[in-house]
Write an enzyme that holds these catalytic residues in place. Structure first.
Site, short mmCIF file in Angstrom:
data_model
loop_
_atom_site.label_atom_id
_atom_site.label_comp_id
_atom_site.label_asym_id
_atom_site.label_seq_id
_atom_site.Cartn_x
_atom_site.Cartn_y
_atom_site.Cartn_z
N GLU A 209 -26.05 4.71 -7.68
CA GLU A 209 -25.69 6.06 -6.97
C GLU A 209 -25.08 6.40 -5.74
O GLU A 209 -24.12 6.55 -5.25
CB GLU A 209 -27.09 7.00 -6.54
CG GLU A 209 -28.49 6.62 -5.92
CD GLU A 209 -28.52 5.05 -6.57
OE1 GLU A 209 -29.87 5.71 -6.00
OE2 GLU A 209 -28.69 4.84 -7.60
N CYS B 186 -33.96 1.36 -10.41
CA CYS B 186 -34.74 0.13 -9.44
C CYS B 186 -35.88 0.06 -10.07
O CYS B 186 -36.27 -0.83 -10.44
CB CYS B 186 -34.28 0.99 -7.87
SG CYS B 186 -34.61 -0.99 -6.26
N SER C 152 -24.96 31.78 4.27
CA SER C 152 -25.14 33.46 4.10
C SER C 152 -23.90 33.67 3.32
O SER C 152 -24.90 35.26 2.35
CB SER C 152 -25.71 33.94 5.25
OG SER C 152 -25.17 33.68 6.27
N VAL D 23 -21.61 28.95 6.54
CA VAL D 23 -21.45 29.89 4.90
C VAL D 23 -22.37 29.75 4.02
O VAL D 23 -22.03 30.44 3.31
CB VAL D 23 -20.96 27.56 4.74
CG1 VAL D 23 -21.11 27.78 3.28
CG2 VAL D 23 -20.02 26.81 5.97
N SER E 107 -25.86 35.20 8.90
CA SER E 107 -25.85 34.63 10.31
C SER E 107 -24.33 34.39 10.12
O SER E 107 -24.30 33.37 11.68
CB SER E 107 -26.21 33.13 9.44
OG SER E 107 -25.68 32.41 9.36
N HIS F 207 -28.72 0.29 -7.66
CA HIS F 207 -28.57 1.75 -7.36
C HIS F 207 -26.37 1.77 -7.91
O HIS F 207 -25.96 2.10 -7.31
CB HIS F 207 -28.71 1.64 -6.12
CG HIS F 207 -30.11 1.70 -5.86
ND1 HIS F 207 -31.28 2.60 -6.00
CD2 HIS F 207 -31.04 0.46 -4.37
CE1 HIS F 207 -32.25 2.35 -5.50
NE2 HIS F 207 -32.31 1.23 -5.19
#
Length: 509
Positions: free
Chosen positions: A169, A79, A226, A224, A221, A167
């Protein structure tokens, strides 16, 4: 040396998607602002130039020196990148006569092009630009076009340089993944072997070499990031990892006990600290969302620092920072306006004078989960919805009180438990209850009530960068609303948030 693709970011909203698509192809990549380009070491197999909200014709348009890239290593310009490449080397870019946004059908002009290998003629692509290339530099060759865009894709003969005005992606580009795969495999020669298992092996080895026998402290915490960071570090340094879990009084109902129990049989050395009153006393009268975040972060730093100092000879602070945190902390256009403070960069390293280790800093959230699965972190931990560092402090809108936190904990528990019971929890990315700072009239029995409103929020997403509201069944929402109103004293009205991100955010504060 790990092979990698460097993505130079010109500020496009889609830049992270380029990185995600390459990671899905098992190719390691890094995103860097265009003006902070890293050295091109032997591991760099190719470079991608991103899109941009700028026009190449703007006086302040982003510029990058390509003299040591173009013609020397594979280059793909997307782009804005394509228009920059064309203009810099003798082509011409003008405002589009027809605004080129949305779907278009790709015509393959050069079926021999390695970039278009196995891409069907008439494949749908996604355009998003206000300028267009009207003339290519001398000798450049068009390889694909659309009805309105003559130079939708082009190549530079004799060198591994390619450009796309669409694009690849985004999901709307039906065979965009094939084009990116052709670039990284056929042009760059990537082995496409960057897998969760490979990441674990290389990361644990690197952590062992970096940390040696040093002691490391980590703030857990129960989430996921930590949890996965803790298990990776434990694999590398074992008993030299010390974990601290601070109960800030703003956790979900019974969360402190549940999290401590879940870590009990994982072999981690975890100290739990109850500190709810310390947080709530400092938050009294604070209603500004950013000030709440900073206050919660400051008190957390004070308590964590106190607990960590009780551990002798600690040299490192570990954090569960992930790649979106890293990318968002480095603005393409310099320091950007603060949307919200990141909780895990709350000043701990400066206060504690420790070196920082962040084993997950190059992973997206879904990659963290895949790595967690590879190292056998409990499914119930990996499957947990993201939960903000400031906890319910930013889900009680306005000033906090202990009573309001208690009301929200009860309402949130009804919502989350209902999602799990009905098999809906794993179908949404994140769910939350929000206590609104308004009271409304209601009737219970024969009595008039004047109580709080709870908003329910549930979104679907891949990585939290964008999100859509979850289309939960009406019967389910009706049941949850009734349960909250009947079971949670202080609530007489429940609403459901049907806004997406953007323009809204997932959290309300």
């Amino acid at each position: 040396m790990t092979e990698k693709i460097i993505i130079l970011d010109f500020g496009s909203q889609y830049t992270q998607l380029i990185g995600r698509r390459l990671r899905e192809l098992n190719v390691y990549c890094e995103i860097h602002p265009f003006h902070k380009r890293p050295p091109l070491d032997a591991g760099v197999k190719g470079v991608i130039l991103s899109g941009s909200p700028f026009s190449v014709r703007d006086a302040n348009a982003p510029q990058v020196d390509l003299s040591d890239i173009k013609g020397r290593i594979p280059l793909l310009a997307v782009c804005y990148g394509a228009q920059y490449l064309a203009q810099q080397f003798g082509g011409e870019v003008l405002p589009s006569e027809i605004r080129e946004y949305g779907r278009a059908m790709l015509h393959i002009d050069d079926h021999t092009s390695v970039l278009m290998h196995n891409v069907a003629d008439g494949s749908q692509v996604w355009m998003s630009h206000g300028d267009t290339i009207v003339r290519l530099p001398e000798g450049y060759r068009v390889i694909a076009s659309t009805a309105d865009v003559k130079y939708a894709a082009f190549a530079v003969p004799g060198e591994p340089t390619f450009a796309l005005q669409f694009h690849p992606e985004v999901y709307h580009s039906a065979e965009g993944a094939t084009i990116l795969k052709n670039f990284v495999q056929r042009v760059c020669g990537c082995a496409c072997n960057w897998t969760p298992d490979a990441f674990v092996e290389s990361t644990v080895a690197a952590l062992k070499a970096k940390l040696g026998h040093d002691r490391v402290v980590l703030g857990l915490s129960g989430g996921v990031d930590s949890s996965v960071a803790a298990v990776l570090l434990h694999k590398a340094i074992g008993k030299n990892l010390y974990c601290i879990f601070v109960d800030n009084g703003l956790l979900r109902k019974n969360e402190f006990e549940q999290v401590m129990e879940s870590y009990r049989d994982m072999g981690l050395n975890v100290v739990g600290v109850r500190a709810g009153q310390a947080f709530l006393s400092q938050l009294a009268g604070v209603s500004d969302p950013e000030q709440k975040r900073k206050t919660i972060g400051r008190v957390f730093v004070e308590i964590f620092d106190r607990e960590a100092r009780a551990i002798e000879h600690v040299k490192w602070l570990a954090q569960g920072t992930i790649y979106p945190d890293v990318i968002e902390s480095v603005s393409v256009n310099g320091p950007s306006a603060t949307i919200k403070s990141h909780h895990n960069v709350g000043g701990l390293p400066e206060r504690m004078h420790l070196e920082v280790v962040e084993p997950l800093r190059m992973l997206f959230k879904d990659e963290v989960r895949r790595v967690g699965k590879a190292i056998r972190v409990k499914p119930e931990l990996l499957g947990r919805h993201p939960f903000p560092g400031p906890g319910l402090g930013i889900r009680v809108l306005g000033a906090l009180t202990e009573e309001k936190v208690h009301i929200l904990q009860e309402a949130d528990a009804v919502f989350i438990d209902s999602l799990k019971r009905e098999g809906l929890y794993d179908r949404v990315w994140q769910a939350a209850a929000i206590l609104l700072p308004v009271r409304s009239v209601g009737v219970m029995g024969d009595e008039r009530t004047y109580e709080y409103t709870v908003a329910l929020r549930a979104v679907t997403s891949t990585d939290g960068m964008t999100a859509d509201w979850a289309h939960l069944p009406y019967d389910f929402l009706s049941s949850v609303s009734n349960d909250i109103i009947n079971k949670v004293k202080g609530v007489n009205r429940v609403v459901y948030d049907i806004s997406s991100k953007p323009p809204a955010t997932i959290e309300w504060e």
